[in-house]
Design a protein around this motif. Structure first.
Motif, mmCIF file in Angstrom:
data_model
loop_
_atom_site.group_PDB
_atom_site.id
_atom_site.type_symbol
_atom_site.label_atom_id
_atom_site.label_comp_id
_atom_site.label_asym_id
_atom_site.label_seq_id
_atom_site.Cartn_x
_atom_site.Cartn_y
_atom_site.Cartn_z
ATOM 1 N N ASP A 1 39.558 32.549 -10.079
ATOM 2 C CA ASP A 1 40.279 33.332 -9.069
ATOM 3 C C ASP A 1 40.954 32.425 -8.047
ATOM 4 N N SER A 2 40.297 31.315 -7.705
ATOM 5 C CA SER A 2 40.840 30.425 -6.678
ATOM 6 C C SER A 2 41.833 29.405 -7.229
ATOM 7 N N MET A 3 41.639 28.982 -8.504
ATOM 8 C CA MET A 3 42.476 27.923 -9.060
ATOM 9 C C MET A 3 43.379 28.383 -10.197
ATOM 10 N N GLY A 4 43.198 29.611 -10.663
ATOM 11 C CA GLY A 4 44.060 30.141 -11.707
ATOM 12 C C GLY A 4 43.953 29.378 -13.019
ATOM 13 N N TYR A 5 45.122 29.055 -13.591
ATOM 14 C CA TYR A 5 45.144 28.376 -14.891
ATOM 15 C C TYR A 5 44.496 27.004 -14.835
ATOM 16 N N VAL A 6 44.637 26.323 -13.710
ATOM 17 C CA VAL A 6 44.007 25.003 -13.558
ATOM 18 C C VAL A 6 42.481 25.138 -13.628
ATOM 19 N N GLY A 7 41.973 26.244 -13.110
ATOM 20 C CA GLY A 7 40.534 26.493 -13.184
ATOM 21 C C GLY A 7 40.067 26.620 -14.618
ATOM 22 N N ILE A 8 40.848 27.312 -15.449
ATOM 23 C CA ILE A 8 40.505 27.431 -16.876
ATOM 24 C C ILE A 8 40.491 26.052 -17.520
ATOM 25 N N LEU A 9 41.524 25.264 -17.232
ATOM 26 C CA LEU A 9 41.627 23.908 -17.785
ATOM 27 C C LEU A 9 40.403 23.079 -17.419
ATOM 28 N N LEU A 10 40.037 23.058 -16.140
ATOM 29 C CA LEU A 10 38.901 22.254 -15.686
ATOM 30 C C LEU A 10 37.591 22.751 -16.276
ATOM 31 N N LEU A 11 37.411 24.059 -16.335
ATOM 32 C CA LEU A 11 36.176 24.622 -16.872
ATOM 33 C C LEU A 11 36.010 24.280 -18.348
ATOM 34 N N MET A 12 37.084 24.316 -19.100
ATOM 35 C CA MET A 12 36.987 24.006 -20.533
ATOM 36 C C MET A 12 36.784 22.516 -20.776
ATOM 37 N N ILE A 13 37.299 21.675 -19.883
ATOM 38 C CA ILE A 13 36.986 20.242 -19.971
ATOM 39 C C ILE A 13 35.495 20.038 -19.728
ATOM 40 N N LEU A 14 34.981 20.662 -18.661
ATOM 41 C CA LEU A 14 33.566 20.526 -18.323
ATOM 42 C C LEU A 14 32.679 21.101 -19.409
ATOM 43 N N GLU A 15 33.121 22.181 -20.048
ATOM 44 C CA GLU A 15 32.319 22.833 -21.086
ATOM 45 C C GLU A 15 32.023 21.887 -22.231
ATOM 46 N N ASN A 16 32.950 20.992 -22.521
ATOM 47 C CA ASN A 16 32.750 20.049 -23.617
ATOM 48 C C ASN A 16 31.882 18.869 -23.217
ATOM 49 N N VAL A 17 31.853 18.564 -21.932
ATOM 50 C CA VAL A 17 31.037 17.442 -21.445
ATOM 51 C C VAL A 17 29.654 17.925 -21.038
ATOM 52 N N THR B 1 42.807 25.817 -24.733
ATOM 53 C CA THR B 1 42.924 24.845 -25.832
ATOM 54 C C THR B 1 43.099 23.430 -25.300
ATOM 55 N N LEU B 2 44.001 23.273 -24.329
ATOM 56 C CA LEU B 2 44.249 21.948 -23.754
ATOM 57 C C LEU B 2 42.987 21.383 -23.104
ATOM 58 N N GLY B 3 42.299 22.207 -22.320
ATOM 59 C CA GLY B 3 41.079 21.740 -21.674
ATOM 60 C C GLY B 3 40.013 21.359 -22.679
ATOM 61 N N SER B 4 39.912 22.152 -23.753
ATOM 62 C CA SER B 4 38.918 21.872 -24.779
ATOM 63 C C SER B 4 39.203 20.552 -25.484
ATOM 64 N N VAL B 5 40.477 20.307 -25.796
ATOM 65 C CA VAL B 5 40.847 19.057 -26.486
ATOM 66 C C VAL B 5 40.610 17.857 -25.575
ATOM 67 N N ILE B 6 41.018 17.958 -24.322
ATOM 68 C CA ILE B 6 40.776 16.848 -23.381
ATOM 69 C C ILE B 6 39.277 16.590 -23.247
ATOM 70 N N GLY B 7 38.491 17.659 -23.242
ATOM 71 C CA GLY B 7 37.050 17.516 -23.076
ATOM 72 C C GLY B 7 36.348 16.841 -24.237
ATOM 73 N N THR B 8 37.002 16.812 -25.411
ATOM 74 C CA THR B 8 36.379 16.142 -26.562
ATOM 75 C C THR B 8 36.461 14.622 -26.465
ATOM 76 N N LEU B 9 37.376 14.116 -25.655
ATOM 77 C CA LEU B 9 37.659 12.675 -25.663
ATOM 78 C C LEU B 9 36.526 11.794 -25.155
ATOM 79 N N PRO B 10 35.791 12.157 -24.074
ATOM 80 C CA PRO B 10 34.713 11.265 -23.627
ATOM 81 C C PRO B 10 33.694 10.936 -24.707
ATOM 82 N N LEU B 11 33.183 11.967 -25.409
ATOM 83 C CA LEU B 11 32.191 11.707 -26.456
ATOM 84 C C LEU B 11 32.808 10.994 -27.655
#
Length: 204
Positions: free
Chosen positions: A10-26, A58-68
């Protein structure tokens, strides 16, 4: 968790989805089964565009795969083989077992990444063997993106269709992920027992 996820979007909109999906993978305790249906519900309310929601997921999920992936790449097959030959006997693991697993991943890795990105519980962990087997970055990203897009579209679409009942998606998928992890644990124990018996017979 649901309130925090919803509040961030609600506070960050699409950027919030991106960040959450990055974190979800880590940090797997943050489930995509909650993030994407919630975003789908926001699209159903007219607050977001469903297509952009899926793209951000999708973008957040793909970025989130990179650390591992890079952790696996840094560790590498040879280091793991040396470790297994030195200490693996406690786990009935040998260097040649690592090489067999790596050969299997070389043959089936793209399919494993593609379909594994849609399996709760192991979707994040697949990045490690992909990195260890030195799967080309381009191949890894392409199949990760396809699998992640399908998964994001499925979850967001379910949230869009269910509306205010979007949290039911997590209620159904959550137990399924536990069953999958349980089956993997049983398979690991069975493999351990079988290898132990093989070693005992070899020593007789």
């Amino acid at each position: 968790m649901a309130e925090w996820v919803q509040g961030l979007m609600d506070s960050m909109g699409y950027v919030g989805i991106l960040l959450l999906m990055i974190l979800e993978n880590v940090f797997p305790p943050i489930p995509s089964e909650l993030i994407m249906p919630s975003a789908g519900f926001a699209a159903a309310r007219g607050d977001m565009n469903l297509v952009v929601v899926i793209l951000m997921g999708t973008l957040g999920s793909v970025i989130g795969t990179l650390p591992l992936y890079y952790v696996g790449r840094a560790f590498g097959e040879e280091r793991l083989v040396v470790w297994a030959d030195r200490y693996g006997k406690w786990l009935t693991l040998r260097g040649k077992d690592i090489r067999k697993a790596d050969d299997w991943f070389d043959r089936h890795g793209p399919k494993a990444v593609l379909f594994g990105r849609m399996v709760p519980g192991i979707r994040s962990l697949l990045s490690l063997p992909a990195g260890m087997s030195e799967m080309p970055m381009g191949t890894f990203l392409v199949f990760s993106a396809i699998g992640s897009a399908l998964w994001s579209a499925l979850l967001a679409g379910a949230g869009f269709a269910l509306g205010e009942n979007y949290d039911r998606v997590e209620q159904y998928v959550g137990p399924a992920s536990k069953i999958i992890l349980g089956l993997l644990a049983v398979a690991a124990v069975a493999w351990f027992i079988r290898r132990k018996r093989e070693q005992e017979h070899a020593e007789v």
